[in-house]
Design a protein around this motif. Structure first.
Motif, short mmCIF file in Angstrom:
data_model
loop_
_atom_site.label_atom_id
_atom_site.label_comp_id
_atom_site.label_asym_id
_atom_site.label_seq_id
_atom_site.Cartn_x
_atom_site.Cartn_y
_atom_site.Cartn_z
N ARG A 194 43.32 24.84 65.49
CA ARG A 194 42.13 24.58 64.68
C ARG A 194 41.47 25.86 64.21
NH1 ARG A 194 40.24 20.40 69.37
NH2 ARG A 194 41.65 18.70 68.85
N GLN A 195 41.31 26.81 65.12
CA GLN A 195 40.66 28.07 64.75
C GLN A 195 41.59 28.95 63.93
OE1 GLN A 195 39.10 29.62 68.45
NE2 GLN A 195 37.52 28.05 68.57
N GLY A 196 42.90 28.81 64.14
CA GLY A 196 43.84 29.55 63.31
C GLY A 196 43.77 29.11 61.86
N ARG A 197 43.69 27.82 61.62
CA ARG A 197 43.56 27.31 60.25
C ARG A 197 42.21 27.70 59.65
NH1 ARG A 197 47.51 23.01 58.17
NH2 ARG A 197 45.75 21.64 57.80
N PHE A 198 41.17 27.69 60.48
CA PHE A 198 39.84 28.08 60.00
C PHE A 198 39.86 29.52 59.51
CE2 PHE A 198 35.55 29.75 60.59
CZ PHE A 198 34.75 28.76 60.02
N ALA A 199 40.48 30.41 60.28
CA ALA A 199 40.56 31.82 59.90
C ALA A 199 41.35 31.99 58.60
CB ALA A 199 41.21 32.63 61.02
N LEU A 200 42.42 31.22 58.44
CA LEU A 200 43.20 31.30 57.20
C LEU A 200 42.37 30.83 56.00
CD1 LEU A 200 46.72 30.04 58.34
CD2 LEU A 200 46.07 32.39 57.76
N ARG A 201 41.58 29.78 56.19
CA ARG A 201 40.76 29.28 55.09
C ARG A 201 39.76 30.34 54.62
NH1 ARG A 201 41.71 24.03 54.27
NH2 ARG A 201 42.51 22.77 56.00
N LYS A 202 39.24 31.13 55.56
CA LYS A 202 38.31 32.19 55.19
C LYS A 202 38.99 33.24 54.31
CE LYS A 202 34.57 30.85 57.37
NZ LYS A 202 33.32 30.51 56.63
N LYS A 203 40.32 33.31 54.37
CA LYS A 203 41.08 34.26 53.56
C LYS A 203 41.60 33.64 52.27
CE LYS A 203 42.70 36.81 57.64
NZ LYS A 203 43.90 37.25 58.41
N GLY A 204 41.25 32.39 52.02
CA GLY A 204 41.65 31.75 50.78
C GLY A 204 42.84 30.83 50.86
N TYR A 205 43.33 30.56 52.07
CA TYR A 205 44.46 29.65 52.23
C TYR A 205 43.99 28.20 52.08
CZ TYR A 205 47.46 33.35 54.18
OH TYR A 205 48.21 34.49 54.37
N GLN A 206 44.90 27.38 51.57
CA GLN A 206 44.70 25.93 51.54
C GLN A 206 46.00 25.27 52.01
OE1 GLN A 206 43.28 26.10 47.26
NE2 GLN A 206 41.87 24.54 48.02
N PHE A 207 45.96 23.94 52.14
CA PHE A 207 47.13 23.23 52.65
C PHE A 207 47.32 21.92 51.90
CE2 PHE A 207 45.31 25.85 55.94
CZ PHE A 207 46.41 26.54 56.42
N ASN A 208 48.58 21.55 51.72
CA ASN A 208 48.88 20.27 51.09
C ASN A 208 48.39 19.09 51.93
OD1 ASN A 208 50.14 21.23 48.72
ND2 ASN A 208 52.05 21.56 49.82
N THR A 209 48.05 19.35 53.17
CA THR A 209 47.53 18.30 54.06
C THR A 209 46.01 18.38 54.18
OG1 THR A 209 48.16 19.80 55.87
CG2 THR A 209 49.62 17.96 55.43
N ASP A 210 45.35 18.92 53.17
CA ASP A 210 43.89 18.98 53.20
C ASP A 210 43.25 17.62 52.98
OD1 ASP A 210 43.73 21.59 53.88
OD2 ASP A 210 43.19 22.35 51.90
N CYS A 211 44.04 16.62 52.59
CA CYS A 211 43.61 15.23 52.60
C CYS A 211 44.45 14.54 53.67
CB CYS A 211 43.84 14.57 51.25
SG CYS A 211 43.15 15.48 49.86
N PRO A 212 44.15 14.76 54.94
CA PRO A 212 45.08 14.37 56.01
C PRO A 212 45.18 12.86 56.20
CG PRO A 212 43.03 15.16 56.96
CD PRO A 212 42.92 15.39 55.49
#
Length: 311
Positions: free
Chosen positions: A162-180
């Motif tokens: 959870r915190q790993g994904r949060f840190a990536l989002r702060k850097k501009g990452y997104q995911f195809n599963t953002d509508c999970p």
């Protein structure tokens, strides 16, 4: 999404208590505020089946029997015990899940998992009902303790995701599963959407040796290693192409790395004087002297999502 009819949480105790003559029902709960986390990552993490074997030691084996956007039915082996559990999961509304299982036809356990987003944190609450005939009421107390301890351990182990994904989002990452949902959260594919490189970038090779090192281009990081035997370079994106796991923490074997989150294998881009340009995992790598130029090759098509409007 179509609505689902279900017993509301406040009616569950009454319905279970009157299910048949001689019923005994015990209620337990676990609460936690997860810092540095988004609701969409909490929901995705809950619906994702594949992380359970690499991250948690409770589930030795597990297969999905059936799944759709709002439900999943799984067969699970709990630890080394010589029995199997059928688990039913249902996504009822944003931040609300039901999970049901039966142990040996004797004990029925129903969990209500609720999530509430609070800024950069998510409040998680897991309430469960243990239901048996009154003859087996003696099982309730040890099972209640077991469920509490299990929840505490699983939530702690899931922090890295959870915190790993949060840190990536702060850097501009997104995911195809953002509508999970249960379906897309369990598809094998490259779901990580990396930050834009605009016209591309490069990193130098003068300090790259035979061990893994990190190179940065803006908010993007790459793992690179020199293969002295072939006078070439091995390159991976540092964030796993599947769902963003930290590949630097994975297991490396030659040109292959195993992601620590889901146990998936990823081969390196192999760049050398004989093969100066390689396309791998959505990036093109071009060797020019002591520099490697990087461009993103995938076309990012973020589908519109009504996730934030779901209630």
């Amino acid at each position: 999404m179509n609505s689902i009819k279900y017993l509301t949480p406040e009616n569950l105790y009454s319905q279970l208590s009157h299910f048949t003559k001689g019923m005994a029902v015990t209620k337990g709960s676990f609460e936690l505020v997860v810092d540095q986390c988004t609701m969409k990552d909490m929901e995705w993490n809950h619906m994702d089946q594949m992380h359970r074997l690499p991250i948690h030691k409770t589930y030795d084996k597990g297969i999905r029997i059936a799944l759709g956007e709002k439900f999943a039915v799984s067969l699970t082996q709990w630890g080394k015990w010589p029995f199997f559990i059928t688990v039913s999961d249902v996504y009822l509304a944003k931040g609300l899940f039901y999970q049901s299982l039966t142990l040996g036809g004797i004990v029925f356990i129903h969990s209500i998992i609720s999530m509430e987003e609070m800024g950069d944190s998510v409040k998680l609450k897991d309430e469960w009902y243990i239901a048996t005939h009154k003859f087996f009421k003696f099982l309730h107390k040890p099972l209640d303790r077991k469920l509490y301890k299990l929840n505490a351990r699983l939530q702690q182990e899931d922090e890295q995701i959870r915190q790993g994904r949060f840190a990536l989002r702060k850097k501009g990452y997104q995911f195809n599963t953002d509508c999970p949902d249960y379906y897309n959260s369990n598809l094998l594919g490259n779901n990580t959407i990396y930050p834009d490189l605009n016209e591309g970038g490069f990193f130098t090779l003068n300090d790259v040796r035979g061990e893994n090192s990190i190179k940065k281009i803006g908010n993007l990081e790459f793992i690179i290693k020199k293969d002295d035997g072939n006078n070439s370079y091995l390159i991976w994106p540092a964030a796993c192409p599947h769902e963003g796991g930290p590949l630097m923490n994975g297991k490396f074997c030659g040109e292959k790395v195993t992601c620590p989150w889901h146990g998936l294998h990823f081969m390196a881009a192999h760049v050398s004087q004989e093969g100066k340009e390689v396309v791998k995992h959505g990036f093109s790598y071009l060797l020019k002297g002591e520099q490697i130029f990087v461009k993103r090759t995938t076309v990012v098509d973020i589908k519109p999502c009504d996730y934030d409007a779901v209630s």
